[in-house]
Structure formats: C-alpha cells, structure tokens
Scaffold this motif. Structure first.
Motif, PDB file in Angstrom:
ATOM      1  N   PHE A   1       0.870  -1.173   0.000  1.00 13.53           N
ATOM      2  CA  PHE A   1       0.000   0.000   0.000  1.00 13.53           C
ATOM      3  C   PHE A   1       0.907   1.223   0.000  1.00 13.53           C
ATOM      4  CE2 PHE A   1      -4.657   0.209   1.499  1.00 13.53           C
ATOM      5  CZ  PHE A   1      -4.932   1.309   0.700  1.00 13.53           C
ATOM      6  N   ALA A   2       0.686   2.136  -0.916  1.00  9.66           N
ATOM      7  CA  ALA A   2       1.469   3.371  -0.921  1.00  9.66           C
ATOM      8  C   ALA A   2       1.184   4.152   0.359  1.00  9.66           C
ATOM      9  CB  ALA A   2       1.125   4.220  -2.145  1.00  9.66           C
ATOM     10  N   GLN A   3       2.195   4.851   0.850  1.00 14.48           N
ATOM     11  CA  GLN A   3       2.043   5.638   2.074  1.00 14.48           C
ATOM     12  C   GLN A   3       0.886   6.620   1.965  1.00 14.48           C
ATOM     13  OE1 GLN A   3       3.718   5.122   4.794  1.00 14.48           O
ATOM     14  NE2 GLN A   3       3.369   6.933   6.060  1.00 14.48           N
ATOM     15  N   SER A   4       0.676   7.166   0.768  1.00 12.91           N
ATOM     16  CA  SER A   4      -0.390   8.144   0.535  1.00 12.91           C
ATOM     17  C   SER A   4      -1.778   7.527   0.545  1.00 12.91           C
ATOM     18  CB  SER A   4      -0.177   8.816  -0.826  1.00 12.91           C
ATOM     19  OG  SER A   4      -0.326   7.840  -1.869  1.00 12.91           O
ATOM     20  N   GLY A   5      -1.834   6.197   0.335  1.00  8.07           N
ATOM     21  CA  GLY A   5      -3.122   5.525   0.219  1.00  8.07           C
ATOM     22  C   GLY A   5      -3.719   5.582  -1.170  1.00  8.07           C
ATOM     23  N   ASN A   6      -2.981   6.142  -2.145  1.00  3.10           N
ATOM     24  CA  ASN A   6      -3.520   6.309  -3.494  1.00  3.10           C
ATOM     25  C   ASN A   6      -3.343   5.076  -4.382  1.00  3.10           C
ATOM     26  OD1 ASN A   6      -4.325   8.997  -3.048  1.00  3.10           O
ATOM     27  ND2 ASN A   6      -2.255   9.744  -3.479  1.00  3.10           N
TER      28      ASN A   6
ATOM     29  N   VAL B   1      -2.168   0.687  -4.680  1.00  2.00           N
ATOM     30  CA  VAL B   1      -1.772  -0.600  -4.126  1.00  2.00           C
ATOM     31  C   VAL B   1      -1.057  -1.379  -5.233  1.00  2.00           C
ATOM     32  CG1 VAL B   1      -3.591  -0.750  -2.385  1.00  2.00           C
ATOM     33  CG2 VAL B   1      -4.004  -1.670  -4.680  1.00  2.00           C
ATOM     34  N   ALA B   2      -0.224  -2.310  -4.830  1.00  2.00           N
ATOM     35  CA  ALA B   2       0.508  -3.128  -5.803  1.00  2.00           C
ATOM     36  C   ALA B   2       0.543  -4.566  -5.313  1.00  2.00           C
ATOM     37  CB  ALA B   2       1.934  -2.596  -5.991  1.00  2.00           C
ATOM     38  N   CYS B   3       0.741  -5.474  -6.256  1.00  2.00           N
ATOM     39  CA  CYS B   3       0.849  -6.883  -5.893  1.00  2.00           C
ATOM     40  C   CYS B   3       1.667  -7.620  -6.947  1.00  2.00           C
ATOM     41  CB  CYS B   3      -0.531  -7.521  -5.742  1.00  2.00           C
ATOM     42  SG  CYS B   3      -1.418  -7.708  -7.307  1.00  2.00           S
TER      43      CYS B   3
ATOM     44  N   CYS C   1       4.843  -7.199 -11.427  1.00  2.00           N
ATOM     45  CA  CYS C   1       4.271  -6.357 -10.382  1.00  2.00           C
ATOM     46  C   CYS C   1       3.175  -5.507 -11.013  1.00  2.00           C
ATOM     47  CB  CYS C   1       5.356  -5.473  -9.768  1.00  2.00           C
ATOM     48  SG  CYS C   1       4.773  -4.400  -8.440  1.00  2.00           S
ATOM     49  N   THR C   2       1.985  -5.574 -10.453  1.00  2.00           N
ATOM     50  CA  THR C   2       0.844  -4.834 -10.987  1.00  2.00           C
ATOM     51  C   THR C   2       0.451  -3.733 -10.011  1.00  2.00           C
ATOM     52  OG1 THR C   2       0.049  -6.891 -12.012  1.00  2.00           O
ATOM     53  CG2 THR C   2      -1.482  -5.034 -11.931  1.00  2.00           C
ATOM     54  N   VAL C   3       0.304  -2.519 -10.524  1.00  2.00           N
ATOM     55  CA  VAL C   3      -0.024  -1.350  -9.705  1.00  2.00           C
ATOM     56  C   VAL C   3      -1.442  -0.885 -10.025  1.00  2.00           C
ATOM     57  CG1 VAL C   3       0.644   1.004  -9.065  1.00  2.00           C
ATOM     58  CG2 VAL C   3       2.404  -0.671  -9.692  1.00  2.00           C
ATOM     59  N   TYR C   4      -2.236  -0.637  -8.980  1.00  2.00           N
ATOM     60  CA  TYR C   4      -3.622  -0.209  -9.129  1.00  2.00           C
ATOM     61  C   TYR C   4      -3.815   1.176  -8.520  1.00  2.00           C
ATOM     62  CZ  TYR C   4      -4.578  -5.188  -9.989  1.00  2.00           C
ATOM     63  OH  TYR C   4      -4.568  -6.469 -10.484  1.00  2.00           O
ATOM     64  N   ASP C   5      -4.621   2.000  -9.181  1.00  2.00           N
ATOM     65  CA  ASP C   5      -4.981   3.328  -8.690  1.00  2.00           C
ATOM     66  C   ASP C   5      -6.280   3.190  -7.886  1.00  2.00           C
ATOM     67  OD1 ASP C   5      -5.823   5.926  -8.260  1.00  2.00           O
ATOM     68  OD2 ASP C   5      -5.325   6.622 -10.276  1.00  2.00           O
ATOM     69  N   VAL C   6      -6.180   3.354  -6.587  1.00  2.00           N
ATOM     70  CA  VAL C   6      -7.332   3.154  -5.699  1.00  2.00           C
ATOM     71  C   VAL C   6      -8.443   4.159  -5.976  1.00  2.00           C
ATOM     72  CG1 VAL C   6      -8.057   3.224  -3.273  1.00  2.00           C
ATOM     73  CG2 VAL C   6      -5.895   2.127  -3.897  1.00  2.00           C
ATOM     74  N   ASN C   7      -8.081   5.349  -6.446  1.00  2.00           N
ATOM     75  CA  ASN C   7      -9.060   6.420  -6.632  1.00  2.00           C
ATOM     76  C   ASN C   7      -9.638   6.482  -8.044  1.00  2.00           C
ATOM     77  OD1 ASN C   7      -8.560   7.410  -3.952  1.00  2.00           O
ATOM     78  ND2 ASN C   7      -6.630   8.261  -4.726  1.00  2.00           N
TER      79      ASN C   7
END
Length: 346
Positions: A109-114, A116-118, A125-131
């Motif tokens: 989880f990015a520190q900013s909360g913006n 997540v990655a897995c 490595c896949t990165v998702y934009d939570v917003n």
C-alpha cells in the motif's frame, strides 16, 4: 544428492572459513552484551492485545497484508485471486480488486493511500490506482511491470511514483512508474529475495533472502553496505527498528533475531519457550520495545527486545500465519493466515 566436485568443495570450505573468521573478528570487537546493558531496565508490561475485528471475505489462503500510511486501511492478497482493501476500524471492505493471476505472494500500500501493488507467480508487479475505478467499480490497473525471470516475492512503494521489488531471480528492481521504466536492476543475493524493509531515513533498505543472509542497501547505490550472516535457513522477513540502527529478522531456521548495524552483527536471538515453530513474518512495535513474530503453527509470539524476555502470544488463527503488518501509529497489528481470515489485533 551427489557429492560436490573437488573444486566446488574447496570453494565451499574456503567460504565457510571466511565466514567463521568474520564471526571471530566480530566477537573480538564485542565490549559488552545487550543483557549487561539492559539488565537494570524495568521489565516490560504484559502485552494485552485481542482480536478487535475479524476481516472475513477471502475464500482461499491469504498470503500477504500491508497497512496504508493512514494507519486505518490495509490491503490483503489471497490465492482466491482477489485483493481486498479493508477499513480496519469498522471491519468493512472498501474495495475488492479481481486479479489476473491468483498466485499473489506480496502486496503493498502506498504511504499516501492512493495506490496498491501486488505480484507473485505471474512474474510481474501490478499497480492499481485506488481512486480511479473501472466500469465494474474496481481500481484500475495503472502499470504492469514486466521483465522478471522469477516470481515477485516482495514490493514496497518508495512514493507514489516509485516502487522497489525483490524477486525469485535474485534481483532488486526500482521502477519509475510515471516514466514506466526501471531505474535500478541488479542481482542482490545468491538466492530469492523474499523480503524488503524500508529504513526510517528514506534512503536505506534491508533485504532478506533464501541464501540465509540479510543485506543493508542505499537506494542510490547498487552495492550492499553490509551483509549479515548467522541464520541457518531462509530469511523470510526483515523489519527495520524505528531507531534506524537495528533490525529484526524471522527465519525458517526457527529463530527470530535482533541485529545492530553499528556493531555489524546479531545481538539477540528469540525462540518461544514451549514450541519450536518456523517464523514467517516479523514486525516491531512503534517504540521498538516489542518484537512480534508470526509462525507456521498459527500463533504470533511476542518478546521484549531489551530484556530478551518472552512476553506471550496472540492466538486465534486456525492455520499458518503468513504475514503481519503493524499500523504506522503502532495502535494495531493485522495478521493473515491460511485459515482464510485476517485479524486486527488491538
């Protein structure tokens, strides 16, 4: 397995002799011990934590968890092919993100909360934009980071624009997410890199590997500053101490250990009194006074790092505890398990 050829056997013997010489040199430099220094310290109070929330929603083994910087939300990854973002205060799901590959091994989880990655056995490595959500309501994929020759075993956001990964091809990679390219890519260990812990100074990080060593690195360099020997099996987890001068490790060799960067060596070892489990994950309390270690025998054990005293255990899971994550404010610990559940301990 067959015997090593004479040349390989000679090299192994030479390496063993060099390691033993380093250990002997370290012992000669010891002017005191943690027991002598902390002997007069007041005994730590008994840690009284219980399951505040049970996070139910996964339908297969849960392998990984990581807190957001807000100390409230966390993300979990499971072999059911889902990432779930949780509100640990209420126990509710915030988002359920379906994965293209169910074989997830690490989440971040990015520190900013913006973001997540897995990653895992899909070798990326896949990165998702939570917003930013797609038509189904799930977080959109912003980056798929390819090029690994082994499984992705660990990932951590440096900030919203950069991520560091460790993988089964023995490499450390740092990605510039906006430029969509690697800025760092090098062989870090002689085995799978299975754990990464970022230093409180923002410039250093630790790695643990199946080659039984831990290493200290600077984000701006590709040469290890220090290498720590001592574990006799895979180092499954590393965790920086909040003071930046120490760190703890959890290993398959059934020990957890406390190390000192200044002394360049191990200063304490921990094993529970009435069992002999392998350790899967480790975290420290906000003050660094307590070490928490998840085990393959369904409990989480606790020690006082100063007095090296056993403080107790957290029980409740029905199977192997795979990962633990401490909230940034130190107020809660989340654990994941093969029993398909996640627990918030307060």
């Amino acid at each position: 397995m067959g015997k090593d050829d004479p040349e390989t056997a000679a090299l192994k013997q030479e390496l063993e002799e060099l390691i033993n010489k380093c250990k002997d040199d370290q012992k000669k430099m010891q002017d005191t011990s943690i027991q002598d220094v902390c002997g007069s310290a007041t005994d730590a109070p008994k840690v009284k934590m219980s399951t505040k929330k049970m996070l139910k929603g996964h339908i297969n083994k849960v392998n990984s968890v990581h807190f957001s910087g807000d100390s409230r939300h966390c993300v979990t990854g499971s072999l059911d092919g889902k990432l779930i973002i949780w509100d640990t205060w209420t126990g509710n799901k915030v988002q359920v993100i379906p994965l293209r590959s169910a074989w997830v091994m690490s989440v971040a989880f990015a520190q900013s909360g913006n973001f997540v990655a897995c990653g895992g056995m899909d070798n990326m490595c896949t990165v998702y934009d939570v917003n930013n959500r797609d038509a189904t309501g799930s977080a959109k994929i912003t980056r798929e980071l390819l090029g690994y020759e082994g499984f992705l075993s660990s990932c951590r956001f440096l900030d919203d624009g950069h991520i560091i990964t460790g993988s089964g091809d023995m490499k450390i990679c740092i990605w510039d997410l906006e430029a969509y390219k690697k800025t760092t890519d090098f062989a870090a260990h002689a085995g799978d890199v299975v754990s990464i812990s970022l230093g409180p100074d923002g410039n250093t990080y630790l790695t643990g590997s199946v080659d039984r060593t831990c290493k200290l690195w600077d984000l701006r360099e590709e040469v290890a500053h220090q290498t720590f020997f001592g574990h006799e099996a895979d180092v499954n987890s590393v965790c920086f101490h909040p003071n930046g001068n120490n760190f703890v490790t959890a290993s398959e060799d059934k020990t957890a250990r406390l190390w000192d960067l200044r002394a360049d060596q191990q200063i304490a070892s921990f094993k529970p009194p009435n069992s002999n489990p392998g350790f899967t994950s480790t975290q420290l309390s906000l003050s660094g006074r307590f070490i928490f270690c998840a085990t393959d025998e369904k409990d989480i054990h606790i020690w006082d790092t100063l007095k090296q005293q056993y403080n107790g255990s957290l029980s409740g899971h029905d199977n192997r505890v795979t990962c633990i994550s401490m909230a940034g404010n130190g107020m809660a610990l989340v654990s994941t398990s093969w029993d398909q559940n996640c627990r918030v301990w307060v």
